[in-house]
Design a protein around this motif. Structure first.
Motif, PDB file in Angstrom:
ATOM      1  N   VAL A   1      73.204  82.460  22.639  1.00  0.00           N
ATOM      2  CA  VAL A   1      72.493  82.568  23.064  1.00  0.00           C
ATOM      3  C   VAL A   1      70.886  83.037  23.261  1.00  0.00           C
ATOM      4  O   VAL A   1      70.007  82.962  23.195  1.00  0.00           O
ATOM      5  CB  VAL A   1      72.257  82.443  24.590  1.00  0.00           C
ATOM      6  CG1 VAL A   1      73.263  81.262  25.499  1.00  0.00           C
ATOM      7  CG2 VAL A   1      72.375  83.951  25.132  1.00  0.00           C
ATOM      8  N   GLY A   2      70.658  84.106  21.906  1.00  0.00           N
ATOM      9  CA  GLY A   2      69.427  84.812  21.422  1.00  0.00           C
ATOM     10  C   GLY A   2      69.264  86.128  21.735  1.00  0.00           C
ATOM     11  O   GLY A   2      68.778  86.351  22.120  1.00  0.00           O
ATOM     12  N   GLY A   3      70.800  86.547  22.622  1.00  0.00           N
ATOM     13  CA  GLY A   3      70.691  87.845  23.706  1.00  0.00           C
ATOM     14  C   GLY A   3      71.030  88.907  22.484  1.00  0.00           C
ATOM     15  O   GLY A   3      71.464  88.706  21.734  1.00  0.00           O
ATOM     16  N   THR A   4      71.109  89.811  23.521  1.00  0.00           N
ATOM     17  CA  THR A   4      71.794  91.113  22.513  1.00  0.00           C
ATOM     18  C   THR A   4      72.229  91.695  23.748  1.00  0.00           C
ATOM     19  O   THR A   4      72.658  91.711  24.557  1.00  0.00           O
ATOM     20  CB  THR A   4      70.062  92.346  22.334  1.00  0.00           C
ATOM     21  OG1 THR A   4      69.673  92.108  23.965  1.00  0.00           O
ATOM     22  CG2 THR A   4      69.357  91.602  21.428  1.00  0.00           C
TER      23      THR A   4
ATOM     24  N   ASP B   1      63.333  89.348  30.307  1.00  0.00           N
ATOM     25  CA  ASP B   1      64.354  90.330  28.690  1.00  0.00           C
ATOM     26  C   ASP B   1      63.687  90.889  29.001  1.00  0.00           C
ATOM     27  O   ASP B   1      64.169  92.057  28.041  1.00  0.00           O
ATOM     28  CB  ASP B   1      62.802  88.937  27.837  1.00  0.00           C
ATOM     29  CG  ASP B   1      62.989  89.438  26.418  1.00  0.00           C
ATOM     30  OD1 ASP B   1      64.193  89.305  25.723  1.00  0.00           O
ATOM     31  OD2 ASP B   1      61.581  90.297  25.900  1.00  0.00           O
TER      32      ASP B   1
ATOM     33  N   ALA C   1      74.492  86.387  21.109  1.00  0.00           N
ATOM     34  CA  ALA C   1      74.486  85.949  19.484  1.00  0.00           C
ATOM     35  C   ALA C   1      74.084  84.660  20.163  1.00  0.00           C
ATOM     36  O   ALA C   1      72.638  83.170  19.315  1.00  0.00           O
ATOM     37  CB  ALA C   1      74.021  86.128  18.482  1.00  0.00           C
TER      38      ALA C   1
ATOM     39  N   ARG D   1      69.852  87.291  29.178  1.00  0.00           N
ATOM     40  CA  ARG D   1      69.893  87.589  27.696  1.00  0.00           C
ATOM     41  C   ARG D   1      70.162  88.851  27.304  1.00  0.00           C
ATOM     42  O   ARG D   1      70.229  89.527  26.018  1.00  0.00           O
ATOM     43  CB  ARG D   1      68.412  87.007  27.313  1.00  0.00           C
ATOM     44  CG  ARG D   1      68.446  85.133  27.194  1.00  0.00           C
ATOM     45  CD  ARG D   1      68.847  84.452  26.837  1.00  0.00           C
ATOM     46  NE  ARG D   1      68.377  83.532  26.659  1.00  0.00           N
ATOM     47  CZ  ARG D   1      70.060  82.560  27.837  1.00  0.00           C
ATOM     48  NH1 ARG D   1      70.318  83.241  28.193  1.00  0.00           N
ATOM     49  NH2 ARG D   1      69.593  81.260  27.415  1.00  0.00           N
ATOM     50  N   ARG D   2      69.754  89.806  28.526  1.00  0.00           N
ATOM     51  CA  ARG D   2      70.378  91.123  27.754  1.00  0.00           C
ATOM     52  C   ARG D   2      71.705  92.034  28.912  1.00  0.00           C
ATOM     53  O   ARG D   2      71.636  91.595  30.156  1.00  0.00           O
ATOM     54  CB  ARG D   2      68.924  92.262  28.773  1.00  0.00           C
ATOM     55  CG  ARG D   2      67.636  91.977  28.025  1.00  0.00           C
ATOM     56  CD  ARG D   2      67.782  91.907  26.497  1.00  0.00           C
ATOM     57  NE  ARG D   2      66.289  91.454  25.816  1.00  0.00           N
ATOM     58  CZ  ARG D   2      66.753  90.193  25.002  1.00  0.00           C
ATOM     59  NH1 ARG D   2      67.410  89.965  24.241  1.00  0.00           N
ATOM     60  NH2 ARG D   2      65.094  90.229  24.244  1.00  0.00           N
TER      61      ARG D   2
ATOM     62  N   GLU E   1      78.922  87.978  19.761  1.00  0.00           N
ATOM     63  CA  GLU E   1      78.874  86.158  19.214  1.00  0.00           C
ATOM     64  C   GLU E   1      78.302  85.960  20.049  1.00  0.00           C
ATOM     65  O   GLU E   1      78.005  85.173  19.992  1.00  0.00           O
ATOM     66  CB  GLU E   1      80.553  86.445  18.333  1.00  0.00           C
ATOM     67  CG  GLU E   1      80.183  84.374  17.997  1.00  0.00           C
ATOM     68  CD  GLU E   1      81.440  84.281  17.635  1.00  0.00           C
ATOM     69  OE1 GLU E   1      81.540  83.628  17.145  1.00  0.00           O
ATOM     70  OE2 GLU E   1      82.337  85.780  17.261  1.00  0.00           O
TER      71      GLU E   1
ATOM     72  N   GLU F   1      61.418  84.112  32.038  1.00  0.00           N
ATOM     73  CA  GLU F   1      62.057  84.333  30.892  1.00  0.00           C
ATOM     74  C   GLU F   1      61.342  85.950  30.668  1.00  0.00           C
ATOM     75  O   GLU F   1      62.543  86.857  29.805  1.00  0.00           O
ATOM     76  CB  GLU F   1      61.542  82.868  30.216  1.00  0.00           C
ATOM     77  CG  GLU F   1      62.465  83.903  28.655  1.00  0.00           C
ATOM     78  CD  GLU F   1      61.945  82.273  27.094  1.00  0.00           C
ATOM     79  OE1 GLU F   1      62.655  82.736  26.591  1.00  0.00           O
ATOM     80  OE2 GLU F   1      62.077  80.951  28.044  1.00  0.00           O
TER      81      GLU F   1
END
Length: 321
Positions: free
Chosen positions: A146-149, A87, A144, A108-109, A141, A83
């Protein structure tokens, strides 16, 4: 008549260690190579670079495997990372569907890419620029959830292989477009490597205000030998992240005339971030050499050539033997 935006040129006193160098060899760098890196080699390279101190990487793409076969194992690479490693790793996407598929695999990116010109966007991802922009909020959206950017990456910000010079105002309109709200960065890509330092300085400086709180990322190519000069101009004008690829690998399959990215070795040697010392530089050059040997490619990095030279009294030269 000048096509450059008219704006004051900010001079930054920001130390080099506050400018992040992102290596993109495992995405942009592999797009035109005949050789292939194994998944295991990619994972090992990710871990080597992150371990040395490279703060961010681009590690793959959700592009169709038949179009970019070298990146077909992107999700396998992601699956092998933990993880914390994920990140710091970005994956190229062009649609909300790409984001959802990548997110399901642990990404996540997300680097959401489109071209400033309709002609290149159509050649590259099969739709016009407006269609790509219209889908951006859905992609944000999905990330977001999944907590991503998401980064907004703008290709052909200086020149387009189909239409020639690009109007800077067209670029700035996309930077300011409210549909980009929720993205964390704006990437300005000199896709063909045809820009010169004055152009880069002007466009980056003009993009700072409409970018707001988002970081400006400069993505350069070294086609005309201006890669390092353009990178330094971007930093001077306010870029907070600069892209480069080990060995100067890279190029776009849908941009005839585009050659390799600016070499990571050269950019790091020029910027000297705080984490970099001669020993780490030697390890980075060795990692680049291993990657290039597996691919059957030569290095385009001048700093790597210098490191392999005979200047033994210079700390940055590789030790003898």
């Amino acid at each position: 008549m000048s096509t450059h935006p008219t704006t004051a040129r900010p001079t930054t006193d920001r130390p080099a260690d506050t400018v992040a160098v992102r290596d993109v060899a495992l995405r942009d760098g592999l797009q035109l190579t005949d050789g292939r890196l194994s998944t295991a080699s990619k994972v090992a390279l990710v871990r080597t670079l992150l371990g040395l101190g490279v703060p961010e990487l681009e590690v793959g793409s959700m592009a169709r495997p038949d179009l970019v076969p070298a990146l077909a194992d992107t999700l396998d690479v992601i699956a092998a990372l933990d993880e914390d490693e994920r990140d710091r790793c970005w994956v190229w996407v062009a649609t909300p569907g790409h984001v959802r598929r990548a997110a399901d695999a642990g990404v996540r990116r997300f680097q959401y890419c489109l071209s400033v010109t309709d002609e290149h966007n159509t050649a590259n991802i099969g739709r016009d620029t407006e269609t790509s922009m219209a889908a951006l909020p859905e992609a944000v959206e999905a990330a977001a959830a999944v907590g991503g950017t998401v980064q907004l990456c703008l290709a052909t910000t200086f020149t387009c292989p189909m239409t020639g010079p690009v109007d800077p105002e067209a670029v700035l309109r996309l930077v300011a477009d409210p549909r980009g709200e929720g993205t964390v960065d704006v990437v300005l890509a000199d896709t063909l490597g045809q820009a010169h330092p004055g152009q880069v300085r002007d466009l980056v400086a003009a993009a700072v205000e409409p970018a707001g709180e988002r970081r400006i990322v400069f993505h350069g190519h070294d086609t005309w030998g201006m890669g390092v000069a353009n990178t330094l101009a971007a930093v001077d004008a306010g870029a907070q992240v600069v892209d480069a690829a080990l060995g100067g690998l890279g190029g776009c399959p849908f941009a005839p005339g585009a050659s390799g990215n600016t070499a990571t070795e050269d950019v790091l040697f020029a910027l000297r971030p705080e984490w970099l010392d001669p020993d780490r530089f030697h390890e980075l050059v060795a990692a680049s050499d291993r990657m290039l040997a597996e691919l059957g490619e030569g290095s385009r990095s001048r700093a790597s050539a210098g490191a392999h030279g005979n200047g033994r009294r210079f700390d940055w030269t590789l030790p003898a033997g």
